[in-house]
Motif scaffolding. Structure first.
Motif, mmCIF file in Angstrom:
data_model
loop_
_atom_site.group_PDB
_atom_site.id
_atom_site.type_symbol
_atom_site.label_atom_id
_atom_site.label_comp_id
_atom_site.label_asym_id
_atom_site.label_seq_id
_atom_site.Cartn_x
_atom_site.Cartn_y
_atom_site.Cartn_z
ATOM 1 N N GLY A 22 135.545 18.424 -9.394
ATOM 2 C CA GLY A 22 134.647 17.319 -9.700
ATOM 3 C C GLY A 22 133.476 17.219 -8.747
ATOM 4 O O GLY A 22 133.447 17.844 -7.692
ATOM 5 N N GLY A 23 132.517 16.374 -9.146
ATOM 6 C CA GLY A 23 131.412 16.036 -8.266
ATOM 7 C C GLY A 23 131.842 14.888 -7.371
ATOM 8 O O GLY A 23 133.000 14.445 -7.388
ATOM 9 N N MET A 24 130.923 14.379 -6.599
ATOM 10 C CA MET A 24 131.259 13.306 -5.663
ATOM 11 C C MET A 24 131.786 12.049 -6.376
ATOM 12 O O MET A 24 132.768 11.460 -5.896
ATOM 13 C CB MET A 24 130.055 12.974 -4.777
ATOM 14 C CG MET A 24 130.417 12.095 -3.607
ATOM 15 S SD MET A 24 131.766 12.716 -2.552
ATOM 16 C CE MET A 24 130.989 14.126 -1.801
ATOM 17 N N PRO A 25 131.221 11.621 -7.513
ATOM 18 C CA PRO A 25 131.792 10.431 -8.178
ATOM 19 C C PRO A 25 133.252 10.642 -8.591
ATOM 20 O O PRO A 25 134.084 9.750 -8.415
ATOM 21 C CB PRO A 25 130.901 10.234 -9.409
ATOM 22 C CG PRO A 25 129.599 10.870 -9.038
ATOM 23 C CD PRO A 25 129.972 12.045 -8.173
ATOM 24 N N GLU A 26 133.583 11.818 -9.124
ATOM 25 C CA GLU A 26 134.962 12.098 -9.530
ATOM 26 C C GLU A 26 135.889 12.119 -8.320
ATOM 27 O O GLU A 26 137.003 11.597 -8.373
ATOM 28 C CB GLU A 26 135.038 13.444 -10.277
ATOM 29 C CG GLU A 26 134.401 13.442 -11.647
ATOM 30 C CD GLU A 26 132.876 13.609 -11.636
ATOM 31 O OE1 GLU A 26 132.255 13.366 -12.686
ATOM 32 O OE2 GLU A 26 132.300 13.987 -10.590
ATOM 33 N N THR A 128 135.853 14.762 -15.028
ATOM 34 C CA THR A 128 135.818 15.987 -14.216
ATOM 35 C C THR A 128 135.557 17.207 -15.095
ATOM 36 O O THR A 128 134.746 18.071 -14.747
ATOM 37 C CB THR A 128 137.135 16.149 -13.431
ATOM 38 O OG1 THR A 128 137.331 14.989 -12.606
ATOM 39 C CG2 THR A 128 137.113 17.394 -12.558
ATOM 40 N N ALA A 129 136.210 17.270 -16.251
ATOM 41 C CA ALA A 129 136.001 18.394 -17.174
ATOM 42 C C ALA A 129 134.557 18.424 -17.685
ATOM 43 O O ALA A 129 133.950 19.499 -17.782
ATOM 44 C CB ALA A 129 136.982 18.305 -18.344
ATOM 45 N N LEU A 130 133.994 17.264 -17.991
ATOM 46 C CA LEU A 130 132.604 17.205 -18.448
ATOM 47 C C LEU A 130 131.642 17.633 -17.338
ATOM 48 O O LEU A 130 130.656 18.329 -17.592
ATOM 49 C CB LEU A 130 132.265 15.805 -18.949
ATOM 50 C CG LEU A 130 132.940 15.382 -20.256
ATOM 51 C CD1 LEU A 130 132.682 13.906 -20.543
ATOM 52 C CD2 LEU A 130 132.473 16.259 -21.412
ATOM 53 N N HIS A 131 131.928 17.215 -16.115
ATOM 54 C CA HIS A 131 131.113 17.631 -14.968
ATOM 55 C C HIS A 131 131.145 19.152 -14.839
ATOM 56 O O HIS A 131 130.107 19.796 -14.678
ATOM 57 C CB HIS A 131 131.626 16.979 -13.686
ATOM 58 C CG HIS A 131 131.057 17.569 -12.441
ATOM 59 N ND1 HIS A 131 129.758 17.349 -12.047
ATOM 60 C CD2 HIS A 131 131.603 18.403 -11.514
ATOM 61 C CE1 HIS A 131 129.527 18.009 -10.917
ATOM 62 N NE2 HIS A 131 130.644 18.650 -10.583
#
Length: 162
Positions: A22-26, A128-131
């Motif tokens: 994931g990115g930071m938001p995830e 997370t998958a979309l990211h």
């Protein structure tokens, strides 16, 4: 296998996936969710007494989770975080409802503050998958919106530098 162990396993997998891909938001949301679960599980409130009244500690944990996730949702370049916040609002409102009206049905209270955790985990995994998909398709996926710097500036403590 107990429901608590099943939930812990699912939450740990989702958080691990968010930390890994994931990115930071995830990552922030995953750590907040896992921390909230861990803190809630380690309270000294026996299960048989847990839903007869509002636990101030659980209420505080859920409210802190709401505030952190709201800041992330407002700053992040993600839509799923807004859905997660709306589910957390329902959980906090259920605590408030139970505080205001102690005759609120105990089973409804128990279900409302527990059931919404599962869709929140699903949102974390889907987010997370979309990211990951956007990173593969576009080469990158910005974590924060163009307006997040204004939010962060507004949240700074007076007198803080940098």
């Amino acid at each position: 296998m107990s429901l608590a162990l099943i939930f812990a396993t699912i939450q740990s997998i989702a958080t691990g996936y968010a930390l890994w891909k994931g990115g930071m938001p995830e990552r922030i949301v995953g750590v907040v969710q896992l921390s909230a679960w861990f803190a809630s599980r380690n309270l000294d409130v026996p299960f048989v007494h847990r839903y007869y009244s509002v636990s101030s500690a659980i209420f505080l944990i859920d409210t802190l989770m709401l505030m952190i996730c709201l800041v992330v949702a407002l700053a992040a370049n993600r839509r799923w975080t807004l859905m997660l916040v709306s589910l957390q609002v329902v959980m906090v409102l259920m605590h408030i409802t139970r505080l205001v009206d102690a005759s609120a049905i105990r089973l409804a209270y128990q279900v409302m503050i527990n059931v919404w955790s599962y869709p929140q985990i699903a949102l974390l995994m889907v987010g997370t998958a979309l990211h990951q998909r956007r990173c593969k398709r576009n080469g990158s996926d910005p974590d924060w919106s163009n307006y997040s710097h204004r939010l962060m500036r507004a949240l700074r403590v007076p007198g803080q530098t940098g």
